[in-house]
Design an enzyme around this catalytic site. Structure first.
Site, PDB file in Angstrom:
ATOM      1  NE  ARG A 159      -3.920  -0.986   0.372  1.00  0.00           N
ATOM      2  CZ  ARG A 159      -4.982  -1.199   1.124  1.00  0.00           C
ATOM      3  NH1 ARG A 159      -4.941  -2.046   2.114  1.00  0.00           N
ATOM      4  NH2 ARG A 159      -6.111  -0.546   0.897  1.00  0.00           N
ATOM      5  CB  SER A 173      -7.490   0.783  -2.758  1.00  0.00           C
ATOM      6  OG  SER A 173      -6.698   0.978  -1.620  1.00  0.00           O
ATOM      7  CG  ASP A 217      -4.229  -0.743  -3.038  1.00  0.00           C
ATOM      8  OD1 ASP A 217      -4.638  -1.891  -2.766  1.00  0.00           O
ATOM      9  OD2 ASP A 217      -4.193   0.181  -2.217  1.00  0.00           O
ATOM     10  CD  GLN A 259      -2.217   6.204  -4.130  1.00  0.00           C
ATOM     11  OE1 GLN A 259      -1.418   6.934  -4.704  1.00  0.00           O
ATOM     12  NE2 GLN A 259      -2.974   6.631  -3.147  1.00  0.00           N
ATOM     13  CE1 TYR A 315      -4.338  -2.020   5.709  1.00  0.00           C
ATOM     14  CE2 TYR A 315      -1.942  -2.082   5.710  1.00  0.00           C
ATOM     15  CZ  TYR A 315      -3.149  -2.226   5.049  1.00  0.00           C
ATOM     16  OH  TYR A 315      -3.150  -2.578   3.722  1.00  0.00           O
TER      17      TYR A 315
HETATM   18  P1  NAD Z   1      -8.771  -2.242   6.506  1.00  0.00           P
HETATM   19  O1  NAD Z   1      -9.694  -2.876   5.521  1.00  0.00           O
HETATM   20  O2  NAD Z   1      -7.643  -3.040   7.061  1.00  0.00           O
HETATM   21  O3  NAD Z   1      -9.635  -1.724   7.762  1.00  0.00           O
HETATM   22  C1  NAD Z   1     -10.789  -0.934   7.578  1.00  0.00           C
HETATM   23  C2  NAD Z   1     -10.877   0.064   8.696  1.00  0.00           C
HETATM   24  O4  NAD Z   1     -11.220  -0.585   9.925  1.00  0.00           O
HETATM   25  C3  NAD Z   1      -9.587   0.846   8.981  1.00  0.00           C
HETATM   26  O5  NAD Z   1      -9.831   2.225   8.789  1.00  0.00           O
HETATM   27  C4  NAD Z   1      -9.276   0.507  10.425  1.00  0.00           C
HETATM   28  O6  NAD Z   1      -8.701   1.605  11.134  1.00  0.00           O
HETATM   29  C5  NAD Z   1     -10.653   0.175  10.961  1.00  0.00           C
HETATM   30  N1  NAD Z   1     -10.676  -0.568  12.239  1.00  0.00           N
HETATM   31  C6  NAD Z   1      -9.873  -1.567  12.659  1.00  0.00           C
HETATM   32  N2  NAD Z   1     -10.198  -1.955  13.908  1.00  0.00           N
HETATM   33  C7  NAD Z   1     -11.260  -1.200  14.291  1.00  0.00           C
HETATM   34  C8  NAD Z   1     -12.055  -1.129  15.458  1.00  0.00           C
HETATM   35  N3  NAD Z   1     -11.829  -1.910  16.504  1.00  0.00           N
HETATM   36  N4  NAD Z   1     -13.042  -0.229  15.501  1.00  0.00           N
HETATM   37  C9  NAD Z   1     -13.286   0.588  14.439  1.00  0.00           C
HETATM   38  N5  NAD Z   1     -12.576   0.573  13.309  1.00  0.00           N
HETATM   39  C10 NAD Z   1     -11.562  -0.303  13.229  1.00  0.00           C
HETATM   40  O7  NAD Z   1      -8.164  -0.900   5.953  1.00  0.00           O
HETATM   41  P2  NAD Z   1      -8.105  -0.344   4.458  1.00  0.00           P
HETATM   42  O8  NAD Z   1      -9.394   0.291   4.125  1.00  0.00           O
HETATM   43  O9  NAD Z   1      -7.602  -1.408   3.554  1.00  0.00           O
HETATM   44  O10 NAD Z   1      -6.986   0.773   4.575  1.00  0.00           O
HETATM   45  C11 NAD Z   1      -6.695   1.412   5.774  1.00  0.00           C
HETATM   46  C12 NAD Z   1      -5.674   2.506   5.537  1.00  0.00           C
HETATM   47  O11 NAD Z   1      -4.556   2.015   4.764  1.00  0.00           O
HETATM   48  C13 NAD Z   1      -6.165   3.681   4.723  1.00  0.00           C
HETATM   49  O12 NAD Z   1      -6.993   4.530   5.375  1.00  0.00           O
HETATM   50  C14 NAD Z   1      -4.814   4.300   4.373  1.00  0.00           C
HETATM   51  O13 NAD Z   1      -4.273   5.001   5.450  1.00  0.00           O
HETATM   52  C15 NAD Z   1      -3.985   3.095   4.097  1.00  0.00           C
HETATM   53  N6  NAD Z   1      -3.960   2.908   2.641  1.00  0.00           N
HETATM   54  C16 NAD Z   1      -2.915   3.417   1.948  1.00  0.00           C
HETATM   55  C17 NAD Z   1      -2.871   3.270   0.571  1.00  0.00           C
HETATM   56  C18 NAD Z   1      -1.718   3.793  -0.221  1.00  0.00           C
HETATM   57  O14 NAD Z   1      -0.943   4.564   0.258  1.00  0.00           O
HETATM   58  N7  NAD Z   1      -1.567   3.362  -1.470  1.00  0.00           N
HETATM   59  C19 NAD Z   1      -3.885   2.630  -0.104  1.00  0.00           C
HETATM   60  C20 NAD Z   1      -4.957   2.129   0.624  1.00  0.00           C
HETATM   61  C21 NAD Z   1      -4.969   2.268   1.986  1.00  0.00           C
END
Ligand code: NAD
Length: 375
Positions: free
Chosen positions: A121, A132, A129, A126, A228
């Site tokens: 990520r 996403s 990905d 990006q 994360y």
């Molecule tokens: P994910 O599917 O792993 O998790 C979904 C959400 O659940 C996250 O926001 C996490 O904080 C939340 N979560 C976990 N435990 C929880 C709890 N107990 N209560 C409430 N919420 C909880 O995450 P995702 O959507 O795949 O991505 C998360 C982060 O990864 C993004 O917001 C971003 O910062 C990063 N990301 C970066 C890139 C990049 O740079 N290319 C791309 C995608 C995501």
């Protein structure tokens, strides 16, 4: 290079790895495209569109035999690999059940397997990905699915038959899927709130016009590495449940998207909390396959408890197969554009993008002896 696309065989899978538009672009980059007949049919892309885009149609055995790179949404069945020559690279999501048998067959057949869910990520990767791109589709579809099971309307309507107040939606987890769910519920006219343990998402939730619900004294404890979340301690988990429980009685639609990579999904809705919700409301539990955020959800089932409908949908992106495939296909195109240089595909274990994706490398297990389905 000769790229092969297989028709997907996993249950509930309607997506296809490449759409005709991407086939055309890959043809322009001098690649040959071998498509299994009917591969795009379930996603709404007929064989004629692939022919027009410059692909050759073939039966499954010929694609497996002749392709140098096999492109899939979900990696194929282990039995398929019997007809694949050594050295071929298989690219796809390696999260399906039976994946360890597949990896054993790939190792025995001296193949290379790249897992799309392992694309790092990072900013550089990006465009590749798939977590996403597919989470975006899942977040959108979760709201539509939930809304269609609600006993009430989501938007405020003023009609000759009276005024209906707007519905309330609450999104748990504000990552990629959660933010898309918030945006979609807002577009449908609901009053939306969002909750996450990572405080950095507060602004993103608010910028979509939703209220951010905070858990007392969780603070930075919820923030793990790489953007994360991390697992919470007992006391923090208690505060989280308290904060969520306070919001629930007034909600019509609850969309659960909370996940922690490599762990079971955090439990955020207990049976008692479901009981506090009003009859006719709906919960959609996206991470149901990794244990679910709701105690009562079941994979692939609809459970009704205390008048609340709890949906545990499987493979939501596949329910919007055309656009989910288009996005997946662009992710693959970006990956191929990065990996193939001067008409050659060299997969280097030290490469910052390919390295982490390798499950099998020329028949070598790359230190990955088994993979669990789900994240
Ligand atoms: P994910 O599917 O792993 O998790 C979904 C959400 O659940 C996250 O926001 C996490 O904080 C939340 N979560 C976990 N435990 C929880 C709890 N107990 N209560 C409430 N919420 C909880 O995450 P995702 O959507 O795949 O991505 C998360 C982060 O990864 C993004 O917001 C971003 O910062 C990063 N990301 C970066 C890139 C990049 O740079 N290319 C791309 C995608 C995501």
């Amino acid at each position: 290079m000769r790229l092969g696309v297989l028709r997907e065989t996993a249950p509930y899978e309607r997506r296809v790895a490449l759409v005709p538009q991407t086939v055309q672009r890959l043809r322009a980059a001098s690649h040959e495209l071998l498509m299994e007949r009917s591969a795009g049919e379930t996603a709404g892309f007929p064989d004629a569109a692939y022919l027009e885009a410059g692909a050759t149609l073939a039966d499954r055995a010929a694609v497996l035999r002749d392709a140098e790179i096999l492109l899939t949404v979900q990696v194929p069945e282990p039995e398929d690999l019997a007809g694949v020559p050594p050295g071929v690279v298989v690219v796809g999501l390696a999260q399906r059940s039976g994946v360890n048998r597949f990896l054993a067959a790939a190792t025995a057949g001296h193949l290379t397997v790249l897992a799309m869910e392992r694309v790092p990520r990072t900013t550089k990767a990006q465009s590749m990905d798939v977590l996403s791109s597919q989470a975006t589709v899942a977040g959108y579809q979760a709201v539509l699915l939930g809304a269609s099971h609600l006993a009430r309307l989501l938007p405020m309507l003023t009609t000759a038959a009276g005024t209906m107040p707007p519905g309330r939606a609450f999104v748990l987890g504000a990552g990629v899927a959660g933010l898309q769910a918030i945006a979609t519920a807002r577009r449908l006219g609901a009053i939306v709130s969002g909750f996450d343990v990572r405080p950095v998402v507060k602004e993103q939730v608010q910028s979509l016009g939703a209220t951010f619900v905070e858990a007392e004294s969780v603070g930075a404890a919820g923030e793990g590495t790489g953007g994360y979340a991390r697992e919470l301690g007992e006391e923090q988990q208690r505060k989280v449940l308290e904060a969520i429980a306070k919001q629930l009685p007034g909600q019509d639609l609850v969309i659960c998207t909370a996940q922690i990579p490599g762990k079971a999904a955090p439990r955020l809705l207990t049976a008692a909390m479901v009981e506090s919700m009003r009859a006719g409301s709906v919960i959609v539990d996206l991470p149901v396959e990794s244990g679910g955020n709701c105690e009562l959800s079941r994979p692939g089932e609809t459970v009704v408890a205390h008048g609340v409908t709890i949906l545990g949908p499987l493979n939501l992106p596949s329910q919007i197969p055309q656009h989910a495939s288009l996005m997946y296909s662009r992710n693959l195109q970006a990956l191929l554009g990065y990996l193939i240089q001067d008409g050659r595909l060299d997969i280097d274990r030290d490469d910052p993008i390919a390295g982490p994706m390798i499950l099998v490398h020329g028949g070598d297990t790359a230190g990955v002896s088994s993979v669990t389905s789900g994240r």
